[in-house]
Write an enzyme that holds these catalytic residues in place. Structure first.
Site, mmCIF file in Angstrom:
data_model
loop_
_atom_site.group_PDB
_atom_site.id
_atom_site.type_symbol
_atom_site.label_atom_id
_atom_site.label_comp_id
_atom_site.label_asym_id
_atom_site.label_seq_id
_atom_site.Cartn_x
_atom_site.Cartn_y
_atom_site.Cartn_z
ATOM 1 N N GLY A 53 6.000 -14.308 21.992
ATOM 2 C CA GLY A 53 5.153 -13.710 23.027
ATOM 3 C C GLY A 53 5.276 -12.206 22.919
ATOM 4 C CB CYS A 80 9.848 -14.484 18.246
ATOM 5 S SG CYS A 80 9.660 -12.702 18.237
ATOM 6 C CE1 TYR A 81 9.323 -12.721 26.629
ATOM 7 C CE2 TYR A 81 8.723 -15.048 26.732
ATOM 8 C CZ TYR A 81 9.027 -13.858 27.373
ATOM 9 O OH TYR A 81 9.067 -13.805 28.735
ATOM 10 C CG HIS A 168 7.611 -15.101 14.024
ATOM 11 N ND1 HIS A 168 7.017 -15.708 15.109
ATOM 12 C CD2 HIS A 168 7.849 -13.826 14.397
ATOM 13 C CE1 HIS A 168 6.887 -14.844 16.089
ATOM 14 N NE2 HIS A 168 7.387 -13.684 15.680
ATOM 15 C CD GLU A 170 6.022 -18.902 13.852
ATOM 16 O OE1 GLU A 170 7.227 -19.146 13.644
ATOM 17 O OE2 GLU A 170 5.639 -18.083 14.698
ATOM 18 C CB SER A 222 -24.913 -29.117 13.607
ATOM 19 O OG SER A 222 -23.611 -29.139 13.033
ATOM 20 N N GLY A 223 -24.894 -31.156 10.948
ATOM 21 C CA GLY A 223 -24.671 -31.080 9.514
ATOM 22 C C GLY A 223 -23.429 -30.251 9.207
ATOM 23 N N GLY A 224 -22.814 -29.659 10.226
ATOM 24 C CA GLY A 224 -21.546 -28.939 10.047
ATOM 25 C C GLY A 224 -20.400 -29.939 9.933
ATOM 26 C CB VAL A 225 -16.830 -29.470 8.951
ATOM 27 C CG1 VAL A 225 -15.648 -30.365 8.651
ATOM 28 C CG2 VAL A 225 -17.144 -28.543 7.798
ATOM 29 C CG ASP A 226 -15.939 -29.074 13.659
ATOM 30 O OD1 ASP A 226 -15.247 -29.213 12.634
ATOM 31 O OD2 ASP A 226 -15.938 -28.049 14.354
ATOM 32 C CB SER A 227 -21.509 -32.535 14.491
ATOM 33 O OG SER A 227 -22.232 -31.972 13.437
ATOM 34 C CB SER A 228 -20.430 -34.190 9.262
ATOM 35 O OG SER A 228 -21.564 -33.386 9.150
ATOM 36 C CE LYS A 373 -14.120 -26.423 10.544
ATOM 37 N NZ LYS A 373 -15.118 -26.373 11.628
#
Ligand code: XMP
Length: 517
Positions: A53, A80-81, A168, A170, A222-228, A373
């Site tokens: 943070g 960290c924080y 960190h 990560e 939409s043809g985008g990744v998520d909706s497909s 994603k």
């Protein structure tokens, strides 16, 4: 299912922490530091990670948490924080460090037997970013690592299963950071690793079947990744009960509408509705040149056409589905509610807008709402969605509308589509596309004089835009080899009617944006 809580104190890497945990096959969710302890207790986490943070623990306005969280018996890792907060809550002393550390620093492990450091060498590079440090570890804790300027770079209280690191783990600059996270998850929390995309698909399909029963579900595709990928999952769950509405507003790349239709009608069982409305959009855009106005008109027209189509099919007896993903629901410092927080807001591929008042659904279904994603892509691959769709570059909601400067006409759409098709073809042939985050052509609206055979020409200037980026917030123009650019330029001027000049956009972001409008 095993779950890890990433308790968000506002640090910039919080989503990354959750993703790293998931890479180790353990589900992680991010919740804000304002989440009540009773909720955390009920959720039955296998472990908790306090994030970084921007604040100092002594700052009155900085995010804190009640001490009881360290008494749940659930392992905690402070980062960290979060490390300083653990020290502060446990009665240690946090002070301004005489020398603040930023960047790659050498870590020395003092307690090699600590489970956190299993298979971690005695010295390694870690990523530090702090001005405060723990000057005295709390009672019951032992210091297990240090750096030159940070005497307590890591500490533990194994009896209470509390661990903390000032660096960190990560970020990839911490060379053994991922190993330390893995150690925390498997050796301290005792996780087994049950978060796998195969089981996600099976569980989700089962849950969708139960929820949807014999009703219909309508999805905006939409043809985008998520909706497909959402379409692929829903199709597997309920087949023909899924109605996908695909609005082709005539502003997509060349042949893209046909590709989407073919993919979903041939490979998946569903009702596929394609609404071709390019003419409607063109007439609304006639004479409009202002970029913002164009965006608004396209957004409004899309909303209208899309919902008109849906209202024909939804009479209070169907569900509405959309491809919301986890990052859509998280705002830094707030975290997702984990209870379908995004439901009230409808994600079309044009900005977020409210659901119209006069449409009635049984409920909103967001099958990907907990996925990042890269996980969405993994699910897409497993569902058999073509690689080309799953790894598709971002495409702006207003489509080619933001790649045609000035008034949009059918002829300009044709020109930019044809030029873009040549560019894509060459990039694919050369195998160069994997080096780029996004690339496309832009109709600049400029005209230039040229010569073709014995004739002078006065035709359009097309620009090539190609960028590399990690996050699209900043971007660099791509250093595409000259010989590839030369071939693209030759082919575009030879093959696409109406273009006699090709220029390459060498502007980074900032000061430019990725799109031209
Ligand atoms: P800019 O042009 O803002 O673009 O640097 C950053 C990324 O966002 C995409 N983009 C959009 N995506 N609706 C979208 O869904 C939009 O209106 C929009 N405008 C830009 C752009 O393609 C790039 O990937």
């Amino acid at each position: 299912m095993e779950k890890i809580l990433v308790l968000d104190f506002g640090g910039q890497y919080n989503q990354l922490i959750a993703r790293r945990v998931r890479d180790h096959h353990i589900y992680a969710e991010i919740l804000p530091y304002t989440t009540p302890l009773s909720v955390i207790r009920e959720n039955g986490y296998k472990g908790i990670i306090f994030t970084g943070g921007p604040n100092s623990v002594y700052d009155e306005t900085s995010p804190h948490y009640e001490k009881g969280i360290l008494e749940l018996g659930v392992p905690v890792l402070g980062i960290c924080y979060g490390c300083q907060l653990m020290a502060y809550l446990s009665g240690g002393t946090v002070s301004t460090a005489p020398v603040s550390e930023y960047g790659k620093i050498e870590l020395t492990v003092l307690k090699e037997e600590s489970p956190l450091f299993a298979d971690v060498p005695k010295t390694s590079t870690v990523w530090m970013s702090h001005t405060d440090y723990i000057s005295a570890a709390p009672e019951g804790f032992e210091v297990i690592a240090k750096t030159e300027n940070c005497p307590c770079a890591a500490m533990q209280n194994p009896g209470k299963k509390l661990y903390a690191v000032q660096f960190h783990p990560e970020v990839t600059h911490s060379v053994y950071g991922d190993k330390m996270l893995e150690n925390f998850l498997y050796k301290v929390c005792g996780c087994k690793g049950d978060w796998k995309m195969d089981s996600f698909i099976d569980d989700t399909v089962k849950a969708l079947r139960e929820q949807i029963g014999d009703k219909h579900v309508i999805l905006g595709l939409s043809g985008g990744v998520d909706s497909s990928v959402a379409a692929g999952l829903l199709s597997r769950a309920v087949g023909k009960q899924l109605i996908c509405v695909f609005v082709d507003q005539g502003l997509m790349r060349k042949n893209e509408g046909d590709f989407v239709e073919e993919t979903f009608t041939k490979l998946f069982d569903m009702q596929f509705v394609r609404v071709n409305c390019g003419d409607v959009f063109l007439s609304k855009l006639k004479g409009v040149t202002d970029p913002e106005e164009k965006r608004h008109i396209i957004g409004d027209a899309f909303y209208e056409v899309f919902w008109d189509e849906i209202k024909k099919r939804a009479h209070g007896d169907a569900f509405f589905a959309q491809g919301t993903i986890y990052p859509d629901r998280i705002e830094s410092g707030k975290g997702a509610s984990g209870k379908g927080a995004g439901s009230a807001v409808i994600k079309t591929h044009h900005n977020q807008r409210a659901l119209p008042d006069d449409v009635d659904f049984l409920g909103v279904i967001e099958p990907l709402k907990d996925l990042f994603k890269d996980e969405v892509r993994a699910v897409g691959e497993k569902l058999g969605i073509p690689h080309e769709l799953v790894w598709r570059q971002p495409f702006p909601g207003p489509g080619l509308g933001v790649r045609i400067l000035g008034e949009i006409t059918a002829e300009k759409i044709r020109i930019v589509q044809d030029a873009d098709a040549v560019l894509r073809d060459e990039m694919a042939k050369n195998g160069y596309e994997k080096n780029l985050s996004q690339f496309f052509t832009v109709y600049t609206g400029a005209k230039a004089v040229g010569v073709m055979g014995d004739h002078r020409t006065y035709e359009n200037v097309i620009a090539i835009r190609a960028i590399t980026t990690d996050d699209f917030m900043t971007a660099d123009w791509a250093r595409i080899p000259y010989d590839i650019l030369a071939t693209v330029s030759n082919r575009i001027t030879n093959e696409v009617d109406g273009i006699n000049r090709v220029v390459y956009d060498i502007t980074s972001k900032p000061p430019g944006t990725v799109e031209w409008e």
